[in-house]
Design a protein around this motif. Structure first.
Motif, PDB file in Angstrom:
ATOM      1  N   THR A  14       0.832  -1.213   0.000  1.00  0.00           N
ATOM      2  CA  THR A  14       0.000   0.000   0.000  1.00  0.00           C
ATOM      3  C   THR A  14       0.865   1.261   0.000  1.00  0.00           C
ATOM      4  N   LEU A  15       1.971   1.206   0.737  1.00  0.00           N
ATOM      5  CA  LEU A  15       2.797   2.419   0.855  1.00  0.00           C
ATOM      6  C   LEU A  15       3.694   2.642  -0.358  1.00  0.00           C
ATOM      7  N   ARG A  16       3.763   1.684  -1.241  1.00  0.00           N
ATOM      8  CA  ARG A  16       4.580   1.858  -2.454  1.00  0.00           C
ATOM      9  C   ARG A  16       3.692   1.821  -3.701  1.00  0.00           C
ATOM     10  N   ASP A  17       3.194   0.650  -4.097  1.00  0.00           N
ATOM     11  CA  ASP A  17       2.352   0.606  -5.303  1.00  0.00           C
ATOM     12  C   ASP A  17       1.033   1.348  -5.032  1.00  0.00           C
ATOM     13  N   GLY A  18       0.514   1.175  -3.815  1.00  0.00           N
ATOM     14  CA  GLY A  18      -0.743   1.847  -3.454  1.00  0.00           C
ATOM     15  C   GLY A  18      -0.614   3.351  -3.568  1.00  0.00           C
ATOM     16  N   GLU A  19       0.549   3.847  -3.174  1.00  0.00           N
ATOM     17  CA  GLU A  19       0.737   5.296  -3.202  1.00  0.00           C
ATOM     18  C   GLU A  19       0.825   5.819  -4.630  1.00  0.00           C
ATOM     19  N   GLN A  20       0.995   4.900  -5.597  1.00  0.00           N
ATOM     20  CA  GLN A  20       1.024   5.331  -7.001  1.00  0.00           C
ATOM     21  C   GLN A  20      -0.391   5.608  -7.533  1.00  0.00           C
ATOM     22  N   SER A  54      12.282  10.040  -4.246  1.00  0.00           N
ATOM     23  CA  SER A  54      12.306  11.416  -3.732  1.00  0.00           C
ATOM     24  C   SER A  54      12.873  11.390  -2.321  1.00  0.00           C
ATOM     25  N   GLU A  55      13.234  12.581  -1.840  1.00  0.00           N
ATOM     26  CA  GLU A  55      13.723  12.690  -0.460  1.00  0.00           C
ATOM     27  C   GLU A  55      12.646  12.213   0.514  1.00  0.00           C
ATOM     28  N   GLY A  56      11.392  12.601   0.202  1.00  0.00           N
ATOM     29  CA  GLY A  56      10.263  12.223   1.077  1.00  0.00           C
ATOM     30  C   GLY A  56      10.121  10.710   1.167  1.00  0.00           C
ATOM     31  N   ASP A  57      10.239  10.030   0.029  1.00  0.00           N
ATOM     32  CA  ASP A  57      10.130   8.565   0.019  1.00  0.00           C
ATOM     33  C   ASP A  57      11.252   7.953   0.852  1.00  0.00           C
ATOM     34  N   PHE A  58      12.463   8.479   0.636  1.00  0.00           N
ATOM     35  CA  PHE A  58      13.615   7.941   1.353  1.00  0.00           C
ATOM     36  C   PHE A  58      13.412   8.074   2.864  1.00  0.00           C
ATOM     37  N   GLU A  59      13.007   9.276   3.280  1.00  0.00           N
ATOM     38  CA  GLU A  59      12.850   9.538   4.710  1.00  0.00           C
ATOM     39  C   GLU A  59      11.742   8.666   5.313  1.00  0.00           C
ATOM     40  N   SER A  60      10.642   8.490   4.570  1.00  0.00           N
ATOM     41  CA  SER A  60       9.548   7.652   5.101  1.00  0.00           C
ATOM     42  C   SER A  60      10.033   6.221   5.301  1.00  0.00           C
ATOM     43  N   VAL A  61      10.739   5.702   4.305  1.00  0.00           N
ATOM     44  CA  VAL A  61      11.202   4.318   4.411  1.00  0.00           C
ATOM     45  C   VAL A  61      12.161   4.198   5.603  1.00  0.00           C
ATOM     46  N   LEU A 504       3.400  18.124  -1.069  1.00  0.00           N
ATOM     47  CA  LEU A 504       3.696  17.409  -2.318  1.00  0.00           C
ATOM     48  C   LEU A 504       4.678  18.205  -3.187  1.00  0.00           C
ATOM     49  N   LYS A 505       4.485  19.555  -3.239  1.00  0.00           N
ATOM     50  CA  LYS A 505       5.326  20.379  -4.102  1.00  0.00           C
ATOM     51  C   LYS A 505       6.808  20.231  -3.754  1.00  0.00           C
ATOM     52  N   GLY A 506       7.078  20.028  -2.475  1.00  0.00           N
ATOM     53  CA  GLY A 506       8.469  19.841  -2.048  1.00  0.00           C
ATOM     54  C   GLY A 506       8.930  18.409  -2.208  1.00  0.00           C
ATOM     55  N   ASN A 507       8.041  17.518  -2.609  1.00  0.00           N
ATOM     56  CA  ASN A 507       8.399  16.096  -2.666  1.00  0.00           C
ATOM     57  C   ASN A 507       7.976  15.408  -3.943  1.00  0.00           C
ATOM     58  N   ILE A 508       7.988  16.135  -5.047  1.00  0.00           N
ATOM     59  CA  ILE A 508       7.651  15.520  -6.324  1.00  0.00           C
ATOM     60  C   ILE A 508       8.677  14.427  -6.603  1.00  0.00           C
ATOM     61  N   LYS A 509       8.193  13.262  -7.014  1.00  0.00           N
ATOM     62  CA  LYS A 509       9.122  12.154  -7.236  1.00  0.00           C
ATOM     63  C   LYS A 509      10.014  12.442  -8.447  1.00  0.00           C
ATOM     64  N   LYS A 510      11.313  12.181  -8.277  1.00  0.00           N
ATOM     65  CA  LYS A 510      12.263  12.420  -9.376  1.00  0.00           C
ATOM     66  C   LYS A 510      12.143  11.305 -10.412  1.00  0.00           C
ATOM     67  N   VAL A 511      11.872  10.086  -9.928  1.00  0.00           N
ATOM     68  CA  VAL A 511      11.722   8.962 -10.855  1.00  0.00           C
ATOM     69  C   VAL A 511      10.508   8.143 -10.444  1.00  0.00           C
ATOM     70  N   SER A 512       9.979   7.389 -11.397  1.00  0.00           N
ATOM     71  CA  SER A 512       8.895   6.482 -11.060  1.00  0.00           C
ATOM     72  C   SER A 512       9.322   5.096 -11.524  1.00  0.00           C
ATOM     73  N   ILE A 513       8.548   4.062 -11.161  1.00  0.00           N
ATOM     74  CA  ILE A 513       8.981   2.722 -11.562  1.00  0.00           C
ATOM     75  C   ILE A 513       8.889   2.528 -13.076  1.00  0.00           C
ATOM     76  N   ARG A 514       8.252   3.455 -13.760  1.00  0.00           N
ATOM     77  CA  ARG A 514       8.175   3.329 -15.226  1.00  0.00           C
ATOM     78  C   ARG A 514       9.396   3.927 -15.927  1.00  0.00           C
ATOM     79  N   ASP A 515      10.293   4.614 -15.173  1.00  0.00           N
ATOM     80  CA  ASP A 515      11.461   5.238 -15.831  1.00  0.00           C
ATOM     81  C   ASP A 515      12.526   4.203 -16.171  1.00  0.00           C
TER      82      ASP A 515
END
Ligand code: KIV
Ligand code: ZN
Length: 515
Positions: A14-20, A54-61, A504-515
């Motif tokens: 949920t916290l990874r694919d769900g968040e997509q 993103s930094e936000g993703d890293f910090e959450s994990v 969200l504006k400060g944490n836009i993902k730099k890459v997605s799993i589709r990159d």
């Protein structure tokens, strides 16, 4: 086929694919709270995020890895050094870390997306799993778009990655293309062709584009898969992922067919589903299996008659089994701090004295205007007062004039950072005027994608729960607000969406799993 054990590992993403899912972005505090709930639910593995994104993703994990000690904590990485290093950095402190490395394997992805040959992909997958293995011996590998991959080539990759240390091999139906019969045959084929398959757990990860994600996951189990990747409420990329509650309750209710067990505490399912809805603002459809509002409602007279005589006539699952109880009348105007705190404990919430102070202030205000306070009301207060992230914008005061002879006008005072601003908005109705006022004060004008109001409980004095979805470039955010006055609830929801958008504006993902 060699007999498999009867334990199914539940891998929650949920916290990874769900968040997509569009609009489902969560901030680190929300993710941590949800991860704790998943731990209480009894999931075996939590995929906490995609740290390179993103930094936000890293910090959450990182926070989840540090603080949620029971389940395994997985971090996703593409098959390259930088992703794997970053993912490991995020989970290194976990009690049970897992690296999840993925690389596309279908000819379609190889030709159009990766522009690589099969040999190159095979080599890269093997090299990167071997690299990840230097960090941990808990490695999962996913050949993305596995169900549209040539079966023999797929088996070749699986054998190679197991050889260099993958302990779980996951078979993703990335685009939700497989059918149950075909998917079952693929899993059986893998067991019969991959020589070292007994050294790894076979996992499945099904998307729901054809509405078959749960059916495909169940057939895979019948053919030997022992890990299922799923999400609460089935949220996820596009049509979503297999819904955890549906997979688990199918296994539980039809033990006679599947003969397997999970470690899920099913009585926590409903609470977990509700928490996700509260955090993301994404409601489940009323007829959704297991957790939808109508999942246990019987409308037809014949059914009601049968149920009164014997529940088994029309009920295959007892609602209590998934944590649904009759709505409870809990507290009222005269209930004190101790009663509220004890009741919250029974509902599973232990608050600090400061948190309880905040809840009590809102509780007293609500009890003044509403005679009966239900569990749902308390949860709404809790969410507003305790769980909500630190905000840039806050509503201080709202006064609305409307009616069939007045020009609807909203006079609003808001706190923006440390400053208080007073202004007015006009519109075609009170909500329109309120939103116009908020836009003026916050100097924002994001397109409104959706606005909805619902009642939290029954009766005209029920708490109104408003949802507002705003768009920012390619992203959407959902805000929620609850109040007995639906206009105030709407204002709170709009302001909540603006606050989420700021994050969200400060944490836009730099890459997605589709990159
Ligand atoms: O759907 C998919 O293929 C994925 C992989 C990263 C496992 O989410
Ligand atoms: Zn997926």
């Amino acid at each position: 086929m060699k007999k498999k054990g009867d334990r199914i590992y539940i891998f929650d993403t949920t916290l990874r694919d769900g968040e997509q899912s569009p609009g489902a972005s969560m901030n680190p505090d929300e993710k941590l709270r949800f991860a704790r709930q998943l731990e209480a639910l009894g999931v075996d593995i939590i995929e906490a995020g995609f740290p390179i994104a993103s930094e936000g993703d890293f910090e959450s994990v990182r926070q989840i890895a540090k603080q949620v000690r029971g389940p395994q904590i997985a971090a996703l990485a593409r098959a390259n050094y930088e992703d794997i290093d970053r993912a490991w950095e995020a989970i290194a402190k976990a009690a049970h870390p897992r690296l999840h490395v993925f690389l596309s394997s279908s000819d379609i992805h190889l030709k159009y997306q990766l522009r690589k040959t099969r040999e190159e992909v095979l080599e890269e997958a093997t090299k990167m799993v071997a690299y990840a293995r230097r960090y941990t011996d808990n490695i999962e590998f996913s050949p993305m778009d596995a169900t549209r991959t040539d079966w023999d080539y797929l088996c070749q990759i699986l054998e190679a990655v197991i050889e260099v240390g993958a302990t779980t091999v996951n078979i993703p139906d990335t685009v939700g293309y497989a059918t149950p019969d075909e998917f079952g045959r693929l899993i059986a084929y893998i067991f019969s062709r991959v020589k070292n398959i007994s050294k790894a757990i076979v996992s499945v990860h099904c998307h729901n584009d054809l509405g078959l994600a749960v059916a495909n996951s169940l057939t895979a189990i019948q053919n030997g898969a022992r890990q299922v990747e799923c999400t609460i409420n089935g949220i996820g990329e596009r049509a979503g992922n297999a819904a955890l509650e549906e997979v688990v309750m199918a296994l539980e209710t039809r033990k006679d067919i599947y003969g397997v067990r999970t470690g899920i505490h099913t009585e926590k399912i409903f609470q977990t589903s509700k928490l996700l809805t509260q955090i993301t603002g994404i409601h489940v459809q009323p007829n959704k299996a297991i957790v939808g509002a109508n999942a246990f409602a019987h409308e037809s007279g014949i059914h009601q008659d049968g149920l009164l005589k014997e529940k088994m006539t029309y009920e295959i699952i007892k609602p209590e089994k998934v944590g649904i109880s009759e709505t409870q009348l809990v507290l009222g105007k005269h209930s004190g701090r101790h009663a509220v705190s004890e009741h919250l404990k029974k509902m599973g919430y232990r608050l600090t004295p400061e948190e309880l102070n905040k809840v009590m202030t809102r509780f007293k205000e609500l009890a003044d205007v509403k005679k009966e306070i239900f569990d749902e009301d308390l949860e709404a207060i809790l969410f507003e007062e305790v769980f909500r992230a630190k905000d840039k914008y806050k509503l201080v005061y709202l006064n609305v004039v409307s009616g069939n002879v007045a020009v609807p006008t909203a006079i609003i005072r808001m706190q923006v950072d440390q400053e208080e601003i007073l202004d007015a908005g006009f519109g075609v109705g009170p909500v329109d005027a309120t939103f116009a006022g908020i836009r003026k004060i916050t100097k924002t004008d994001y397109p409104l994608v959706r606005y909805a109001v619902d009642a939290v409980t029954k009766g005209t004095d029920a708490l109104g729960e408003a949802t507002v979805q705003l768009r920012y470039n390619d992203h959407t955010v959902v805000g929620r607000g609850a109040h007995p006055d639906v206009i105030v609830a709407s204002a709170l929801a709009y302001i909540n969406a603006l606050n989420r958008l700021e994050w969200l504006k400060g944490n836009i993902k730099k890459v997605s799993i589709r990159d």
